[in-house]
Scaffold this active site. Structure first.
Site, PDB file in Angstrom:
ATOM      1  N   ASP A   1     -87.827-100.175 -19.693  1.00  0.00           N
ATOM      2  CA  ASP A   1     -87.187 -99.566 -20.858  1.00  0.00           C
ATOM      3  C   ASP A   1     -86.025 -98.689 -20.409  1.00  0.00           C
ATOM      4  OD1 ASP A   1     -86.450 -98.316 -23.178  1.00  0.00           O
ATOM      5  OD2 ASP A   1     -88.333 -97.224 -23.459  1.00  0.00           O
TER       6      ASP A   1
ATOM      7  N   GLU B   1     -73.809 -86.532   6.501  1.00  0.00           N
ATOM      8  CA  GLU B   1     -74.502 -85.466   7.225  1.00  0.00           C
ATOM      9  C   GLU B   1     -75.273 -84.655   6.183  1.00  0.00           C
ATOM     10  OE1 GLU B   1     -71.721 -83.242   9.598  1.00  0.00           O
ATOM     11  OE2 GLU B   1     -70.549 -85.040  10.055  1.00  0.00           O
TER      12      GLU B   1
ATOM     13  N   GLU C   1     -77.782 -82.033   4.732  1.00  0.00           N
ATOM     14  CA  GLU C   1     -78.455 -80.764   4.991  1.00  0.00           C
ATOM     15  C   GLU C   1     -79.473 -80.482   3.892  1.00  0.00           C
ATOM     16  OE1 GLU C   1     -74.654 -78.580   7.210  1.00  0.00           O
ATOM     17  OE2 GLU C   1     -75.071 -78.163   5.091  1.00  0.00           O
TER      18      GLU C   1
ATOM     19  N   GLU D   1     -80.057 -75.881  11.074  1.00  0.00           N
ATOM     20  CA  GLU D   1     -78.702 -75.513  10.653  1.00  0.00           C
ATOM     21  C   GLU D   1     -78.517 -73.997  10.717  1.00  0.00           C
ATOM     22  OE1 GLU D   1     -75.698 -75.984   9.704  1.00  0.00           O
ATOM     23  OE2 GLU D   1     -75.585 -78.118  10.189  1.00  0.00           O
TER      24      GLU D   1
ATOM     25  N   GLU E   1     -80.800 -80.196   9.347  1.00  0.00           N
ATOM     26  CA  GLU E   1     -79.947 -81.373   9.204  1.00  0.00           C
ATOM     27  C   GLU E   1     -80.510 -82.508  10.062  1.00  0.00           C
ATOM     28  OE1 GLU E   1     -75.668 -80.858   9.345  1.00  0.00           O
ATOM     29  OE2 GLU E   1     -75.451 -82.655  10.586  1.00  0.00           O
TER      30      GLU E   1
ATOM     31  N   HIS F   1     -71.456 -83.660   4.262  1.00  0.00           N
ATOM     32  CA  HIS F   1     -70.167 -84.104   4.791  1.00  0.00           C
ATOM     33  C   HIS F   1     -70.178 -85.629   4.883  1.00  0.00           C
ATOM     34  CE1 HIS F   1     -69.849 -79.974   7.000  1.00  0.00           C
ATOM     35  NE2 HIS F   1     -69.771 -79.869   5.692  1.00  0.00           N
TER      36      HIS F   1
ATOM     37  N   ARG G   1     -62.195 -76.597  10.939  1.00  0.00           N
ATOM     38  CA  ARG G   1     -63.163 -76.989   9.924  1.00  0.00           C
ATOM     39  C   ARG G   1     -62.983 -76.278   8.588  1.00  0.00           C
ATOM     40  NH1 ARG G   1     -67.829 -79.485  12.368  1.00  0.00           N
ATOM     41  NH2 ARG G   1     -67.551 -79.671  14.609  1.00  0.00           N
TER      42      ARG G   1
ATOM     43  N   GLU H   1     -63.435 -87.189   7.673  1.00  0.00           N
ATOM     44  CA  GLU H   1     -64.591 -86.441   7.192  1.00  0.00           C
ATOM     45  C   GLU H   1     -64.210 -85.623   5.964  1.00  0.00           C
ATOM     46  OE1 GLU H   1     -67.906 -83.537   9.170  1.00  0.00           O
ATOM     47  OE2 GLU H   1     -65.827 -82.893   9.349  1.00  0.00           O
TER      48      GLU H   1
ATOM     49  N   ARG I   1     -65.425 -82.916   3.503  1.00  0.00           N
ATOM     50  CA  ARG I   1     -66.420 -81.862   3.706  1.00  0.00           C
ATOM     51  C   ARG I   1     -66.938 -81.225   2.405  1.00  0.00           C
ATOM     52  NH1 ARG I   1     -66.924 -79.866   8.614  1.00  0.00           N
ATOM     53  NH2 ARG I   1     -67.201 -77.708   7.931  1.00  0.00           N
TER      54      ARG I   1
END
Length: 443
Positions: free
Chosen positions: A53, A131, A133, A188, A195, A244, A315, A332, A334
């Protein structure tokens, strides 16, 4: 080439004495759903005759058009490695079809398949490495989740500081038992935060793996008396959880982002892809960061990206280019968090990157200094814009970019916006404890 045939699965189910099979699918908002059948109904399910359904699933269909069918993807067959009360349990991830035999346009897996087909027609494959976490919290006396933990460990700490090490080890073993290639696992930076990274792969399989990963992590946490939460920001004052997302395009088996003769070892198509993602990222944010709570993570000071910029050396920007080259060359992104629906997220990221390649978009100059230490004037001079600061702003940006509507399709686009506007309205009308503490005695 498929890993399994129908006959293979029937044989394995019989040999392993599997009692139940879960036919799994993912709802529009990233929740894993399933219809459980006994082994006696397996052949019916493998013949795509299992009906459910659809009107009971948020964001799917109206009650007058509710009959939907689950078409199992045979390559996703796996037997759960953890103990069950009533015999072994296997699962198959399914595509959702309508009663007329056509794919359901509201199925997130279908949305990703469409964009992957466009990439395939251009000669591309799309690989993704997430990645993920998460937090491990204590439960209360009723077994309900809390945000409490006795742990004080930090980045890469080990036991006895890392109180979740045994649980994380069992998670890794369970995932490996389901065919995952685990590359690393660690504590982490925030207390109780962890992670586990699994190997990149084709986007559809990786999206499936994210859904399986979250299930396995939660099950194994429960076996240790803990609760695993993928909420982006469950605790004030510490880092939130991100997802990430590392991306690369292949052509004839070669990573086309890699070019030893290109600037910084990147190909022109890599730069076009970066530009495409940056061009559409404001509209993508409501998918990448889908909750009111997501924007409590996207604030300065805890390593989460806030500004729309890219870099190969630090970063702080939204997009980072990791140092690896050759087959490991990747982009990447982030900003996404683990509450995101991976099928919709990957579909939009790929479509945005392909748009950049088709239109030969050029990214802005990379920002190789710490953006968080820049003044407002410096950011203005470098034309560095800000990601949406809350869900309402993200929804407005999603509506402002017609490209998002085109990629998601009319059904997903409208249902998603409707639900997120409702979520924001419910949130903004709440009276929080912070308001009581801040204003009640003053006014």
């Amino acid at each position: 080439m498929s890993r399994y045939t129908k006959q293979d699965i029937i044989r394995i189910i019989k040999e392993e004495e599997v009692e139940f099979i879960r036919l799994q699918f993912t709802g529009m908002f990233g929740s894993l759903k399933n219809v459980a059948i006994t082994s006696s109904q397996l052949e019916k399910a493998l013949d795509n005759k299992c009906m459910f359904d659809g009107s009971s699933i948020e964001g799917f269909v109206r009650i007058e058009e509710s009959d939907m069918y689950l078409y199992p993807d045979l390559d996703t067959f796996v037997i759960f490695p953890w103990k069950q009360k009533h015999g072994k349990v296997a699962r198959l991830i399914c595509d959702v079809y309508k009663s007329d035999g056509t794919p359901f346009e509201g199925d997130p897996r279908y949305v990703l398949r469409k964009v992957l087909k466009e990439a395939e027609d251009m000669g591309y494959g799309f690989d993704v490495g997430p990645e993920c976490e998460f937090f491990l919290f204590n439960t209360d006396e009723d077994g309900l989740p809390t945000t409490n933990s006795l742990e004080k460990a930090g980045y890469f700490d080990i036991s006895p500081l890392d109180l979740g090490e045994d649980a994380r080890r069992d998670m890794v073993l369970a995932l490996e038992g389901m065919g995952f290639e685990i590359e690393a696992s660690h504590h982490e930076c925030a207390p109780a935060q962890h992670e586990i990274d699994f190997k990149y792969g084709p986007a559809l399989g990786t999206a499936d793996n994210i859904m399986t990963f979250k299930l396995a992590v939660k099950v194994m946490a429960q076996e240790h008396g803990l609760f695993a939460s993928f909420m982006p920001k469950p605790v004030y004052g510490i880092a939130g959880s991100g997802m990430h997302t590392n991306m690369s395009l292949t052509k004839d088996g070669k990573n086309i982002f890699d070019d030893p003769n290109g600037v910084d070892g990147l190909s022109e198509d890599a730069y076009h892809f970066i530009a495409g993602v940056m061009n559409h990222v404001k509209g993508i944010t409501a998918i990448a960061n889908p909750l009111v709570n997501s924007y409590k993570r996207l604030v300065p000071g805890h390593e989460a990206p806030v500004y729309i910029a890219w870099s190969g050396t630090n970063r702080s920007p939204l997009i980072r280019i990791p140092a690896s080259r050759g087959a490991g060359t990747r982009i990447e992104l982030r900003s996404p968090d683990p509450a995101a629906n991976p099928y919709l997220l990957f579909a939009l990221c790929l479509a945005a990157g392909l748009d950049g390649i088709k239109k030969k978009m050029v990214p802005p100059t990379p920002v190789n200094s710490n953006i968080y230490e820049m003044s407002g004037q410096e950011m203005k001079e470098q034309q560095i814009e800000h990601l949406p600061t809350n869900l309402a702003n993200a929804v407005r940006e999603m509506e402002a970019d017609p490209f998002i509507r085109e990629v998601l399709g009319e059904h997903v686009y409208k249902k998603y916006l409707q639900a997120k506007k409702k979520e924001w309205d419910e949130y903004r009308t709440q009276i929080t404890q912070w308001e009581i503490d801040e204003y009640l005695y003053k006014i």
